[in-house]
Design a protein around this motif. Structure first.
Motif: not given
Length: 309
Positions: A181-207
């Motif tokens: 869904i994030v990849q379907l975003a328009c070119p001018n969309s700010n996907t930074l918050s989605s990326s941060i949330a995704s990587y934070a989730t991965i980090l939590i469950y790696v722990s």
């Protein structure tokens, strides 16, 4: 690119190459889903009704089975409907809801497996303090934490994704996936918050994974010095290890494919990779625990004996 400013309906294209065999796939999927429901619900009922099984290990196993029913129900009914339809579509809101259920299912599974590892660590490495530390109140708090935390984490991810402006509506999968869904975003969309949330989730469950490794390092060291503990390890930890290894393997494989996989892979193989976490753990867990754990196996055998005589 599809010229769409506000997406309300997604088209799922994961079944496009398999529609010629949809009758056979529908039949197999229906049978498989029914078997998964039967095995998990049967184990839930056995644990709930038998007071001898109201121990932490079995309560956590019951949670695993409940989670399996929760996760598979968000996918298989929709897949069965799609197999009977000529077009596979899903509304924007239902797509986000499916993402929430599937992602929270995966996160809850790992949280509960981490709790099971902690329970085995206390039972084998600290047996004298086990009943003091693993009280009913503590168990209920840990179980609540293992459910509520994934719900909160996944909700943050969904909220970040829902703020994106989408310019495309085609999802090349059998179900909705947050990263796609994030990849379907328009070119001018700010996907930074989605990326941060995704990587934070991965980090939590790696722990979570690191915590499980830590508990098993102590378990192996403790069991190496005692025959009695080795027996306990084989009876209760081996099923957990099989369940854990299966789940982590399919999840890591799927995550790696989502981020780095090639689009040249045949669609049928892509579908198989995508649904592995909904295919193997929900079926294997009740079978492994039902056959390996003595109390559950004896209870199942007594029920079978009572119904046949």
């Amino acid at each position: 690119m599809d010229n769409v400013s506000v997406v309300r309906i997604f088209t799922l294209t994961g079944l496009n190459e398999t529609m010629d065999h949809r009758t056979a796939i529908f039949s197999l999927t229906l049978v498989y889903y029914c078997v998964v429901l039967f095995l998990n619900i049967s184990l839930i009922v056995i644990i709930v009704l038998d007071e001898n099984l109201h121990e932490p290990m079995y309560v956590l196993l019951c949670c695993v089975c409940i989670n399996a029913v929760y996760g598979t129900t968000s996918f298989y009914p929709k897949l069965l409907i799609d197999l009977l339809s000529f077009s596979q579509e899903m509304s924007y809101n239902w797509c986000l809801f499916q993402i929430f259920v599937l992602y929270s299912y995966a996160c809850c599974e790992l949280s509960i497996l981490a709790l099971m590892a902690y329970d085995r660590y206390l039972a084998i490495c600290r047996p004298l303090h086990y009943h003091t530390l693993m009280t009913r109140r503590m168990l209920s708090q840990l179980v609540s934490f293992s459910w509520l935390t994934p719900f909160c984490i996944v909700s943050i991810n969904i909220l970040a994704t829902s703020r994106l402006e989408l310019c495309r509506f085609t999802i090349k999968r059998l179900f909705c996936v947050n990263w796609i869904i994030v990849q379907l975003a328009c070119p001018n969309s700010n996907t930074l918050s989605s990326s941060i949330a995704s990587y934070a989730t991965i980090l939590i469950y790696v722990s979570h994974g690191c915590f499980i490794i830590w508990t098993y390092m102590h378990l192996v060291r403790t069991c190496a010095t005692s025959k009695e503990n080795r027996v306990k390890f084989m009876q209760t930890c081996v099923p957990h290890l099989i369940s854990l290894t299966t789940f982590l393997t399919v999840i890591v494989f799927d995550l790696m494919y989502i981020r780095f996989g090639s689009a040249e892979i045949p669609q049928s193989l892509q579908n198989f990779i995508a649904i592995e976490f909904l295919l193997f753990p929900p079926m294997m867990n009740p079978l492994i625990y039902g056959l390996k754990l003595t109390k559950i196996r004896n209870r199942i055998l007594s029920i079978i004996y009572a119904t046949t005589h």
